[in-house]
Design an enzyme around this catalytic site. Structure first.
Site, PDB file in Angstrom:
ATOM      1  N   VAL A  11       0.993  -1.175   0.089  1.00 17.61           N
ATOM      2  CA  VAL A  11      -0.244   0.509   0.298  1.00 17.61           C
ATOM      3  C   VAL A  11       1.063   1.339  -0.079  1.00 17.61           C
ATOM      4  O   VAL A  11       0.979   2.588  -0.255  1.00 17.61           O
ATOM      5  CB  VAL A  11      -1.169  -0.072   0.815  1.00 17.61           C
ATOM      6  CG1 VAL A  11      -1.825   1.365   1.433  1.00 17.61           C
ATOM      7  CG2 VAL A  11      -1.933  -1.227   1.157  1.00 17.61           C
ATOM      8  N   LYS A 205     -13.672   0.303   5.030  1.00 17.58           N
ATOM      9  CA  LYS A 205     -12.953  -0.815   4.327  1.00 17.58           C
ATOM     10  C   LYS A 205     -13.018  -1.941   4.970  1.00 17.58           C
ATOM     11  O   LYS A 205     -12.707  -2.769   4.183  1.00 17.58           O
ATOM     12  CB  LYS A 205     -11.521  -0.106   4.535  1.00 17.58           C
ATOM     13  CG  LYS A 205     -10.444  -0.936   4.475  1.00 17.58           C
ATOM     14  CD  LYS A 205      -9.771  -1.614   3.192  1.00 17.58           C
ATOM     15  CE  LYS A 205      -8.533  -2.388   3.374  1.00 17.58           C
ATOM     16  NZ  LYS A 205      -8.564  -2.258   1.829  1.00 17.58           N
ATOM     17  N   GLY A 254     -14.397 -20.929  -7.713  1.00 13.58           N
ATOM     18  CA  GLY A 254     -13.294 -21.534  -7.080  1.00 13.58           C
ATOM     19  C   GLY A 254     -12.530 -22.095  -5.946  1.00 13.58           C
ATOM     20  O   GLY A 254     -13.407 -22.976  -5.322  1.00 13.58           O
ATOM     21  N   CYS A 261      -5.433  -9.092   2.631  1.00 17.13           N
ATOM     22  CA  CYS A 261      -6.533  -8.537   3.187  1.00 17.13           C
ATOM     23  C   CYS A 261      -8.497  -9.130   3.907  1.00 17.13           C
ATOM     24  O   CYS A 261      -8.409  -8.892   4.622  1.00 17.13           O
ATOM     25  CB  CYS A 261      -7.380  -7.849   2.028  1.00 17.13           C
ATOM     26  SG  CYS A 261      -5.664  -5.699   1.606  1.00 17.13           S
ATOM     27  N   LYS A 322      -4.040 -14.532  -6.901  1.00 17.98           N
ATOM     28  CA  LYS A 322      -4.581 -14.312  -7.707  1.00 17.98           C
ATOM     29  C   LYS A 322      -3.206 -14.045  -8.645  1.00 17.98           C
ATOM     30  O   LYS A 322      -2.728 -13.693  -8.316  1.00 17.98           O
ATOM     31  CB  LYS A 322      -5.746 -13.422  -7.267  1.00 17.98           C
ATOM     32  CG  LYS A 322      -4.683 -12.295  -6.915  1.00 17.98           C
ATOM     33  CD  LYS A 322      -6.104 -10.525  -6.390  1.00 17.98           C
ATOM     34  CE  LYS A 322      -6.391 -10.342  -7.614  1.00 17.98           C
ATOM     35  NZ  LYS A 322      -6.951  -8.938  -7.557  1.00 17.98           N
TER      36      LYS A 322
END
Length: 435
Positions: A11, A205, A254, A261, A322
């Protein structure tokens, strides 16, 4: 503006670089000297498309610097962004010890007109706590704001440059105005700048990530049910996704979500609920379903081989949680690999970006293949755990010749079952008929 970004993790590095690219003077600070030295040599510690080029451009333009000298960076900064790690503690709650240490260290060097902004994902009430700490350490009231990030790994630069929205939590309108000015170059397409209280921003968030995680766990649970009842989850997904109230985003079945996160934030929100006397029933279910889903491919493998895996060679395509990242934190592939090793299988792996990170954890327990086809040569089966584009259109005839037996366990539903059947494969996927 003159900006200090404390923390050069995912980040912090993206945030500092993008702010520099819009013309600001940015100093990124990290306690890790080796990391800072590497950044100053142009070596990027993470894989994120476009980031290396952007860092190089802004360093050359002298808008972006890296240092271990926190006091020097803070002294000149109009805005100090806090982007330090908030890892999951033993109880599931976020561990803020690094954040508190940074606040205490920077306090004596803070300009009287500076704004301190939390970019780290932090529990509700953190801004209030930082305000109190700064008042204690400086003897004055300091402006503290929340500005949560909504970056997707693999598309972080695009997300920062063209955000869906910018959320800030502030106590004073003047602080909101300052942050709006900072973000103005990124909001030229009329995307909203949403100002609210720090508590609401901090909550936003967590709620965003928890809801996206919920969609993933829900579609995965429905996929498992489809398998038992003879349905096809892809047909069901199309049947519900065209409903404007539902949509298609995050409804791809999946092997579960991973990364830095979603798992951490769901558990942190769960811990916050418990601390405030609420029963987080849905959050617990979301996390439990996801952990169970990571073992779905293992169950299919065990059933196919009758539990006899000792001495079998299993190829794994995809290690990152990912595509378009080298992040392996809580990656479903690692759950599968651990299980295969426990069963005595030999494991060959391939990933376009994450192999070095996996090698650092597993050493010589695995066989690492630079080419995807090398991983399947002589293997008893192939498992696909990450939907990299590299895996979408392989040479199936060559694969058939290379595999010891033409068996594929597809944890990302990359291929069509009927086509795989016609090619002669035994093909297992998620929520669809086995062929």
């Amino acid at each position: 503006m003159k900006i200090a970004v404390v923390g050069t993790g995912y980040v912090g590095l993206v945030t500092g670089t993008c702010f520099a690219d819009s013309g600001n003077e940015v100093i990124c600070v990290d306690i890790n000297k080796a990391k800072v030295d590497a950044l100053n040599r142009g070596e990027i510690p993470i894989y994120e498309p476009g980031l290396a080029e952007l860092v190089e451009h802004n360093v050359e333009a002298k808008r972006l610097k890296f240092t271990t000298d926190l006091p020097a960076a803070v002294k000149v900064a109009e805005i100090v962004y806090l982007a330090v790690g908030t890892p999951q503690g033993a109880d599931g709650a976020a561990n803020l010890s690094a954040l508190w240490s940074v606040v205490e260290t920077l306090a004596p060097h803070l300009r009287t007109d500076a704004v301190v902004v939390t970019k780290s994902t932090v529990p509700v009430g953190t801004c209030a706590r930082i305000t109190s700490m700064l008042r204690e350490f400086t003897g004055r009231d300091c402006d503290v704001a929340s500005n949560p990030e909504f970056l997707k790994e693999g598309a972080a630069i695009e997300d920062f440059m063209k955000p869906d929205r910018v959320v800030v939590g502030v106590r004073r309108q003047e602080v909101a105005d300052t942050l709006h000015q900072l973000y103005e170059p990124f909001l030229r397409t009329e995307k909203p700048f949403l100002s609210m209280s720090p508590e609401s921003a901090e909550m936003t968030k967590y709620v965003a990530n928890a809801l996206l995680s919920t969609k993933i766990s829900f579609i995965n649970e429905m996929a498992n049910l489809c398998e038992r009842m003879g349905g096809d989850i892809n047909d069901v997904r199309r049947g519900i996704g065209h409903d404007s109230r539902i949509g298609f985003a995050f409804l791809f079945p999946g092997v579960g979500y991973g990364g830095s996160c979603f798992p951490k934030d769901v558990r942190a929100l769960e811990a916050m609920a418990v601390q405030h006397g609420l029963e987080p029933t849905i959050l617990r279910a979301v996390d439990a379903v996801n952990e169970r889903q990571k073992s779905v491919i293992a169950g299919k493998i065990e059933q196919h081989f009758g539990g006899e895996l000792a001495g079998k060679t299993i190829a794994v395509w995809g290690l990152a949680f990912k595509p378009r990242t080298d992040d392996i934190r809580e990656a479903p592939a690692l759950t599968l690999i651990d299980w295969l090793l426990e069963k005595g299988a030999k494991v060959r792996v391939h990933d376009p970006e994450a192999m070095n990170n996996v090698r650092a954890d597993y050493g010589d327990k695995l066989e690492y293949c630079d080419m995807r086809m090398d991983a399947i040569d002589g293997a008893d089966a192939l498992c696909i755990m990450t939907e990299w584009k590299d895996y979408h259109s392989p040479d199936f005839a060559e694969m058939y010749q290379l595999l010891k037996s033409p068996v594929i366990f597809d944890g990302r539903n990359l291929y069509e079952p009927d086509r795989m059947r016609r090619r002669g494969y035994k093909y297992f996927s998620i929520g669809r008929p086995t062929v």
